[in-house]
Scaffold this motif. Structure first.
Motif, PDB file in Angstrom:
ATOM      1  N   MET A   1       3.904  11.943 -79.285  1.00 57.11           N
ATOM      2  CA  MET A   1       4.881  10.985 -79.781  1.00 57.11           C
ATOM      3  C   MET A   1       5.364  10.143 -78.602  1.00 57.11           C
ATOM      4  O   MET A   1       5.747  10.664 -77.570  1.00 57.11           O
ATOM      5  N   SER A   2       5.335   8.843 -78.783  1.00 52.90           N
ATOM      6  CA  SER A   2       5.799   7.959 -77.712  1.00 52.90           C
ATOM      7  C   SER A   2       7.320   7.894 -77.704  1.00 52.90           C
ATOM      8  O   SER A   2       7.978   8.044 -78.731  1.00 52.90           O
ATOM      9  N   ARG A   3       7.861   7.674 -76.547  1.00 58.95           N
ATOM     10  CA  ARG A   3       9.308   7.597 -76.353  1.00 58.95           C
ATOM     11  C   ARG A   3       9.685   6.181 -75.930  1.00 58.95           C
ATOM     12  O   ARG A   3       8.897   5.451 -75.337  1.00 58.95           O
ATOM     13  N   ILE A   4      10.929   5.806 -76.234  1.00 62.00           N
ATOM     14  CA  ILE A   4      11.460   4.523 -75.782  1.00 62.00           C
ATOM     15  C   ILE A   4      11.630   4.576 -74.268  1.00 62.00           C
ATOM     16  O   ILE A   4      12.172   5.543 -73.740  1.00 62.00           O
ATOM     17  N   LYS A   5      11.176   3.547 -73.601  1.00 61.01           N
ATOM     18  CA  LYS A   5      11.370   3.402 -72.157  1.00 61.01           C
ATOM     19  C   LYS A   5      11.967   2.029 -71.908  1.00 61.01           C
ATOM     20  O   LYS A   5      11.362   1.022 -72.258  1.00 61.01           O
ATOM     21  N   ILE A   6      13.155   2.001 -71.337  1.00 62.19           N
ATOM     22  CA  ILE A   6      13.827   0.742 -71.057  1.00 62.19           C
ATOM     23  C   ILE A   6      13.652   0.429 -69.583  1.00 62.19           C
ATOM     24  O   ILE A   6      13.974   1.262 -68.732  1.00 62.19           O
ATOM     25  N   THR A   7      13.125  -0.743 -69.278  1.00 65.06           N
ATOM     26  CA  THR A   7      13.034  -1.193 -67.894  1.00 65.06           C
ATOM     27  C   THR A   7      14.393  -1.748 -67.503  1.00 65.06           C
ATOM     28  O   THR A   7      14.818  -2.789 -68.021  1.00 65.06           O
ATOM     29  N   MET A   8      15.066  -1.019 -66.629  1.00 64.18           N
ATOM     30  CA  MET A   8      16.432  -1.375 -66.260  1.00 64.18           C
ATOM     31  C   MET A   8      16.446  -2.320 -65.067  1.00 64.18           C
ATOM     32  O   MET A   8      15.596  -2.225 -64.183  1.00 64.18           O
ATOM     33  N   PRO A   9      17.434  -3.211 -65.024  1.00 65.12           N
ATOM     34  CA  PRO A   9      17.592  -4.080 -63.853  1.00 65.12           C
ATOM     35  C   PRO A   9      18.065  -3.263 -62.650  1.00 65.12           C
ATOM     36  O   PRO A   9      18.497  -2.108 -62.795  1.00 65.12           O
ATOM     37  N   THR A  10      18.008  -3.855 -61.489  1.00 65.75           N
ATOM     38  CA  THR A  10      18.470  -3.168 -60.281  1.00 65.75           C
ATOM     39  C   THR A  10      19.886  -3.567 -59.901  1.00 65.75           C
ATOM     40  O   THR A  10      20.555  -2.849 -59.163  1.00 65.75           O
ATOM     41  N   ASP A  11      20.355  -4.711 -60.375  1.00 64.82           N
ATOM     42  CA  ASP A  11      21.702  -5.187 -60.063  1.00 64.82           C
ATOM     43  C   ASP A  11      22.493  -5.358 -61.350  1.00 64.82           C
ATOM     44  O   ASP A  11      21.940  -5.758 -62.380  1.00 64.82           O
ATOM     45  N   TYR A  12      23.791  -5.088 -61.259  1.00 64.09           N
ATOM     46  CA  TYR A  12      24.685  -5.185 -62.411  1.00 64.09           C
ATOM     47  C   TYR A  12      25.860  -6.086 -62.054  1.00 64.09           C
ATOM     48  O   TYR A  12      26.211  -6.225 -60.888  1.00 64.09           O
ATOM     49  N   THR A  13      26.470  -6.704 -63.069  1.00 61.97           N
ATOM     50  CA  THR A  13      27.558  -7.646 -62.815  1.00 61.97           C
ATOM     51  C   THR A  13      28.928  -7.105 -63.167  1.00 61.97           C
ATOM     52  O   THR A  13      29.937  -7.720 -62.834  1.00 61.97           O
ATOM     53  N   TYR A  14      28.986  -5.963 -63.841  1.00 63.23           N
ATOM     54  CA  TYR A  14      30.276  -5.431 -64.284  1.00 63.23           C
ATOM     55  C   TYR A  14      30.203  -3.914 -64.338  1.00 63.23           C
ATOM     56  O   TYR A  14      29.148  -3.346 -64.648  1.00 63.23           O
ATOM     57  N   LYS A  15      31.324  -3.280 -64.038  1.00 62.66           N
ATOM     58  CA  LYS A  15      31.394  -1.820 -64.061  1.00 62.66           C
ATOM     59  C   LYS A  15      32.716  -1.389 -64.678  1.00 62.66           C
ATOM     60  O   LYS A  15      33.766  -1.952 -64.362  1.00 62.66           O
ATOM     61  N   GLN A  85      27.691   0.564 -66.020  1.00 62.28           N
ATOM     62  CA  GLN A  85      27.401  -0.713 -65.383  1.00 62.28           C
ATOM     63  C   GLN A  85      26.654  -1.581 -66.382  1.00 62.28           C
ATOM     64  O   GLN A  85      25.765  -1.086 -67.082  1.00 62.28           O
ATOM     65  N   LEU A  86      27.024  -2.852 -66.439  1.00 62.49           N
ATOM     66  CA  LEU A  86      26.420  -3.779 -67.397  1.00 62.49           C
ATOM     67  C   LEU A  86      25.918  -5.025 -66.700  1.00 62.49           C
ATOM     68  O   LEU A  86      26.493  -5.458 -65.691  1.00 62.49           O
TER      69      LEU A  86
END
Length: 142
Positions: A1-15, A85-86
């Motif tokens: 079964m395949s799983r969701i994989k989210i490619t996350m950014p390296t920098d965030y603008t809000y925490k 972080q967003l």
């Protein structure tokens, strides 16, 4: 079964920090998946408020969530303080994605992405992303 994989950014603008409440726990005595989605919503509202916006008035347009993906990595428990972080990214003509990195001091709890569409609630139609959102959402640093 395949799983969701989210490619996350390296920098965030809000925490933001949000504690896990007793009402956020499920029968396993850890943070429930439905409650994490609610916490992401809270973090999104705080992110928008940081820029002076709401989901109903975001630079003159409304926002509507078109999709959500969550990769659960670890459990969170009552009393844990979630650091979220967003950052906005992947802008299109009528929307963008918001990425959320959810962690405690010691571990990643979840990675998430919501697809946000710019929407006119009066005409019930999608509208173009205001240019100011692109410049504001991606140029800030935490």
């Amino acid at each position: 079964m395949s799983r969701i994989k989210i490619t996350m950014p390296t920098d965030y603008t809000y925490k933001v920090s949000i504690p896990v409440r007793i009402t956020d726990l499920n029968y396993g005595n850890h943070l429930g998946n439905d409650k994490l989605l609610s916490i992401l919503h809270e973090a999104r509202v705080m992110f928008l408020n940081h820029f002076g916006y709401t989901e109903m008035d975001c630079a003159g347009v409304g926002l509507i969530m078109a999709d959500v993906a969550i990769e659960y990595k670890n459990e969170a428990f009552y009393g844990d303080v979630l650091s979220i972080q967003l950052v906005a990214g992947d802008f299109s003509r009528v929307g963008f994605d918001l990425y959320y990195l959810v962690q405690t001091e010691t571990k990643v709890i979840a990675k998430a992405k919501t697809g946000m569409v710019t929407f006119n609630y009066q005409s019930k139609s999608v509208v173009a992303v205001p240019e100011i959102l692109l410049s504001q959402f991606v140029s800030q640093n935490i």
